[in-house]
Design a protein around this motif. Structure first.
Motif, PDB file in Angstrom:
ATOM      1  N   CYS A  79       0.840  -1.194   0.000  1.00  0.00           N
ATOM      2  CA  CYS A  79       0.000   0.000   0.000  1.00  0.00           C
ATOM      3  C   CYS A  79       0.877   1.246   0.000  1.00  0.00           C
ATOM      4  O   CYS A  79       1.794   1.351   0.819  1.00  0.00           O
ATOM      5  N   TRP A  82       0.142   4.092   0.997  1.00  0.00           N
ATOM      6  CA  TRP A  82      -0.163   4.921   2.165  1.00  0.00           C
ATOM      7  C   TRP A  82       0.387   4.359   3.470  1.00  0.00           C
ATOM      8  O   TRP A  82       1.067   5.048   4.199  1.00  0.00           O
ATOM      9  N   CYS A  83       0.075   3.088   3.756  1.00  0.00           N
ATOM     10  CA  CYS A  83       0.489   2.538   5.062  1.00  0.00           C
ATOM     11  C   CYS A  83       1.628   1.527   4.959  1.00  0.00           C
ATOM     12  O   CYS A  83       2.094   1.020   5.978  1.00  0.00           O
ATOM     13  N   CYS A 124      -7.448  -0.226   0.342  1.00  0.00           N
ATOM     14  CA  CYS A 124      -6.495  -0.969   1.166  1.00  0.00           C
ATOM     15  C   CYS A 124      -7.207  -1.673   2.320  1.00  0.00           C
ATOM     16  O   CYS A 124      -8.116  -1.112   2.930  1.00  0.00           O
ATOM     17  N   HIS A 132      -5.993  -2.301   5.150  1.00  0.00           N
ATOM     18  CA  HIS A 132      -5.522  -1.810   6.445  1.00  0.00           C
ATOM     19  C   HIS A 132      -5.943  -0.372   6.725  1.00  0.00           C
ATOM     20  O   HIS A 132      -6.489  -0.088   7.766  1.00  0.00           O
ATOM     21  N   CYS A 133      -5.673   0.517   5.759  1.00  0.00           N
ATOM     22  CA  CYS A 133      -5.950   1.942   6.024  1.00  0.00           C
ATOM     23  C   CYS A 133      -7.151   2.445   5.220  1.00  0.00           C
ATOM     24  O   CYS A 133      -7.550   3.596   5.372  1.00  0.00           O
TER      25      CYS A 133
END
Ligand SMILES: [Zn+2]
Length: 115
Positions: free
Chosen positions: A74, A76-77, A106, A108-109
């Motif tokens: 990802c 972002w994270c 994603c 996760h985020c």
């Protein structure tokens, strides 16, 4: 170029990689069947042809999976975008069956937030 645009570009590449993975994943059984018929012409022993085809198929899937897992990060994270690691055992991958082929956010985020 600002950071958010860069992340969105990485996201676009990630989606492209996923699409290639989907095509690879779907076309591999065809490739394995083709491999079986080609090997059958050259090798007269039925059992050996079967074993060789299985080896080619398993390695094909490992190759496709690892190629995809290398890119599955990802922007972002920095965690896995398509695969979700289980909270009780972080090494264990949890694949949400067909969700993998259609996921756009994603695991996760939940980025990207827009669209
Ligand atoms: Zn993320």
């Amino acid at each position: 170029m600002n950071q958010e645009t860069e992340k969105l570009q990485q996201y676009q590449k990630l989606i492209q990689a996923r699409n290639r993975f989907t095509i690879g994943f779907a076309s591999l059984p065809v490739f394995v069947c083709l491999c079986y018929y080609i090997l059958k012409i050259f090798i007269p022993i039925q059992g050996l042809v079967f074993v060789l085809t299985m080896i080619v198929g398993i390695f094909g899937y490992i190759f496709v999976m690892f190629g995809f897992l290398m890119k599955d990060i990802c922007p972002w994270c920095k965690q896995h975008f398509f695969f979700q690691s289980n909270s009780s055992n972080s090494r264990l991958m949890k694949i949400h069956s067909f969700d993998l082929f259609f996921r756009k956010h994603c695991g996760h985020c939940n980025e990207p937030k827009q669209d």
